[in-house]
Motif scaffolding. Structure first.
Motif, short mmCIF file in Angstrom:
data_model
loop_
_atom_site.label_atom_id
_atom_site.label_comp_id
_atom_site.label_asym_id
_atom_site.label_seq_id
_atom_site.Cartn_x
_atom_site.Cartn_y
_atom_site.Cartn_z
N VAL A 38 1.02 -1.25 0.21
CA VAL A 38 0.13 -0.02 0.00
C VAL A 38 0.74 1.20 0.06
O VAL A 38 1.82 1.23 0.63
CB VAL A 38 -0.88 0.10 1.08
N ASN A 39 0.57 2.37 -0.91
CA ASN A 39 1.22 3.57 -0.95
C ASN A 39 0.61 4.36 -0.03
O ASN A 39 -0.65 4.56 0.29
CB ASN A 39 1.12 4.18 -2.34
N ILE A 40 1.56 5.24 0.72
CA ILE A 40 1.00 6.24 1.48
C ILE A 40 1.12 7.60 0.93
O ILE A 40 1.90 7.88 0.27
CB ILE A 40 2.12 6.51 2.87
N ILE A 92 -4.15 6.67 3.19
CA ILE A 92 -3.86 5.35 2.01
C ILE A 92 -5.17 5.16 1.21
O ILE A 92 -6.25 5.68 1.67
CB ILE A 92 -3.29 4.31 2.64
N GLU A 93 -5.05 4.22 0.33
CA GLU A 93 -6.15 3.89 -0.31
C GLU A 93 -6.82 2.91 0.54
O GLU A 93 -6.07 1.86 1.16
CB GLU A 93 -5.79 3.18 -1.84
N GLY A 94 -8.21 2.65 0.34
CA GLY A 94 -9.04 1.98 1.40
C GLY A 94 -8.85 0.59 1.14
O GLY A 94 -9.89 -0.13 1.82
N THR A 95 -8.53 0.04 0.01
CA THR A 95 -8.71 -1.44 -0.49
C THR A 95 -8.33 -2.37 0.54
O THR A 95 -8.77 -3.52 0.57
CB THR A 95 -8.10 -1.43 -1.89
N VAL A 123 -4.17 -3.86 6.59
CA VAL A 123 -3.12 -2.80 7.15
C VAL A 123 -3.48 -2.82 8.75
O VAL A 123 -2.60 -2.94 9.84
CB VAL A 123 -3.40 -1.29 6.71
N ILE A 124 -4.76 -2.77 9.24
CA ILE A 124 -4.98 -2.56 10.66
C ILE A 124 -4.56 -3.94 11.33
O ILE A 124 -3.66 -3.86 12.52
CB ILE A 124 -6.39 -2.32 11.01
#
Length: 417
Positions: free
Chosen positions: A368-370, A384-387, A392-393
Motif C-alpha cells: 500500500v502506498n502512503i 492510504i487507499e482504502g482497499t 493494514v490494521i
C-alpha cells in the motif's frame, strides 16, 4: 450515595425488549443507593429513517427543519424509557434537551453548548425521580431547536455530568470498553483498562466511534469521571482519566481509522505570501474543516498543495475554490475519494524513536502506498487507499504488540449517536 449519569446509545434501546433491559439496568443502579440521570439516543435506525424520509421530499432540506425532525427520535426514546421504568414501579421523569436546560449557539446541525441550566433536572432528581434526558439536542436563546451532530448524545451526557457535579458518567454501548482498535476488524483486540483524556481525544478525532470528540473535550475540561462499558453485560469498562498508567512495553495504545476522507489538490498556485491564508480562510468561512495539509516544492514560481476534508464537505470545498480562482489563480483542482486515514496513538510514542518508521514499513509490506502523513507528539496518521484497510490494521496491531489471546465482546450493532 453517588450521582451517576448513564448514557445509552441507539442500539441499546433498539426495541421494546432492549428498552426493558435498560430500564432494569437503571433501577439496579438506583437500588445500589445512587441518584441516577439517564441520557438516551434515538432507537436503532430511527435517525437514518427520518433522514431518508426527508430526502424523499427534498434533495436539500432546510437544516432548521431537519433539526426539528431529528429531535423527535430522542423524544420517543425518553418517553418510552420513562414508561418502562414506571411499569417496574419506580418514579421517572423525561425531559427534552431544552427542558433540561441545554442552551446552544445558533448553528443548526452542529450546534455547540453555550450554557446548561439544570435546575429543573436537579429538582426532579432530589424528589426521588430517575431523570431521563434526550441526547443530541438543545435550544438557542431565541427558542430555536438545535442538534449537536452525530455523537451528540455523548456530549449531552458529559455536559450534564459536569453541570450537576455528578460523580460518574457512564457511557453504555455495544462493546464493553475501549479497545486497541475496532473489535469488528481485529477479534483479539486489547481492551484498555484505562486511557488518558489526550489519547482518547486523539482516537475520537481520528475516527474511533466509541466516544464523540466533544464529549472527551468536556470530560477533560471539567474533569468528569468517564467510564465506557457495555449495556449487554456487567463487565468492567474502560476509565478515561487525566493520566493513564502505561502498560509495560506498550508504546501504541490504539489504532483508529476514518473512511470519511477526501483529498483535494490545487495545482500551479503562485508561490506568494497570503495564498494559503486566502484559500484556507475561505474554507473556514464556509465552515469546512481541513485536516492534513501538504505542500510540494516550488517550480517556476508556482507550487502544488493538497489537503483533506470530510467526504460530505468535498463538493462544497470545490465550490469555494472555484469562487476564489479570480483572486488566487491556479492551473487546476483535482479531488480523490476511496481513501482512508489510519492512525496510531500512544503517549509512549514521545520517548520511543522509530515508531513512525515502523508504521511506514508495515504499511509498505501490505503493498500500500502512503499518500499523506501527519504527526503529533502522540499520534501518526497516514492517508492510504482504502482497499486493504483491514489487512493494514491487523498488521499494525500485531507489529505494535497489541494482539491478545482473548476474544472481544460485541453485544449488538454499532451505536451511531
Amino acid at each position: 450515595m453517588a450521582v451517576y449519569v448513564m448514557k445509552f446509545g441507539g442500539s441499546s434501546v433498539g426495541d421494546a425488549e432492549r428498552m426493558k433491559r435498560v430500564a432494569r439496568r437503571i433501577i439496579e443502579k438506583q437500588d445500589e443507593g445512587h441518584q441516577v440521570m439517564v441520557v438516551v439516543s434515538a432507537m436503532g435506525d430511527t435517525t437514518d429513517d427520518l433522514i431518508d424520509q426527508a430526502n424523499m421530499l427534498s434533495d436539500n432540506p432546510p437544516q432548521r427543519e431537519m433539526d426539528m425532525l431529528l429531535t423527535t427520535g430522542e423524544q420517543i426514546s425518553i418517553a418510552l424509557l420513562s414508561i418502562a421504568i414506571h411499569e417496574l414501579g419506580r418514579k421517572a421523569l423525561s425531559f427534552t434537551g431544552w427542558q433540561a436546560g441545554f442552551r446552544t449557539e445558533a448553528e443548526h446541525g452542529r450546534a455547540r453548548i453555550t450554557d446548561i441550566r439544570p435546575e429543573r433536572v436537579q429538582r426532579a432528581l432530589n424528589e426521588g425521580n430517575i431523570v431521563i434526558v434526550a441526547g443530541f439536542q438543545g435550544m438557542t436563546e431565541e427558542g430555536e431547536i438545535t442538534t449537536f451532530g452525530r455523537g451528540g448524545s455523548d456530549t449531552t451526557a458529559v455536559a450534564l455530568a459536569a453541570a450537576t457535579a455528578a460523580d460518574y458518567c457512564e457511557i453504555y454501548t455495544d462493546v464493553d470498553g475501549i479497545y486497541s482498535t475496532d473489535p469488528r476488524i481485529v477479534k483479539n483486540a486489547r481492551k484498555l483498562k484505562e486511557i488518558s483524556y489526550d489519547e482518547m481525544l486523539e482516537l475520537a478525532n481520528l475516527g474511533a466511534a466509541v466516544l464523540h470528540p466533544r464529549a472527551v473535550e468536556y470530560a477533560k475540561q471539567f474533569q468528569v469521571r468517564l467510564v465506557v462499558r457495555s449495556s449487554f453485560n456487567h463487565n468492567e469498562g474502560t476509565v478515561v482519566k487525566e493520566e493513564a498508567t502505561m502498560e509495560q512495553g506498550v508504546v501504541v495504545s490504539g489504532i483508529a481509522y476514518d473512511k470519511n476522507v477526501a483529498r483535494i489538490s490545487i495545482l500551479g498556485v503562485s508561490h506568494v505570501p497570503g495564498v494559503l491564508a486566502k484559500v484556507f480562510g475561505s474554507l473556514a468561512d464556509a465552515k469546512i474543516n481541513v485536516d492534513i495539509i501538504v505542500q510540494s516544492g516550488v517550480e517556476d514560481g508556482k507550487a502544488d498543495f493538497s489537503f483533506t476534508v470530510g467526504l460530505d464537505d468535498r463538493e462544497n470545498a470545490l465550490k469555494v475554490l472555484s469562487t476564489i480562482r479570480s483572486e488566487i489563480p491556479y492551473d487546476d483542482v483535482t479531488s480523490e475519494d476511496g481513501l482512508v486515514k489510519i492512525s496510531i496513538v500512544g503517549a509512549g510514542m514521545v520517548s520511543h524513536p522509530g515508531v513512525a518508521a515502523e508504521m511506514f514499513e508495515v504499511i509498505s509490506q501490505q503493498g500500500v502506498n502512503i499518500k499523506m502523513v501527519s504527526t503529533s507528539e502522540i499520534k501518526v496518521s497516514c492517508v492510504i487507499e482504502g482497499t486493504k484497510l483491514n489487512e493494514v490494521i491487523k498488521a499494525l496491531h500485531t507489529a505494535y504488540g497489541l494482539d491478545t489471546e482473548s476474544q472481544v465482546f460485541v453485544g449488538g450493532p454499532q451505536d451511531r449517536r
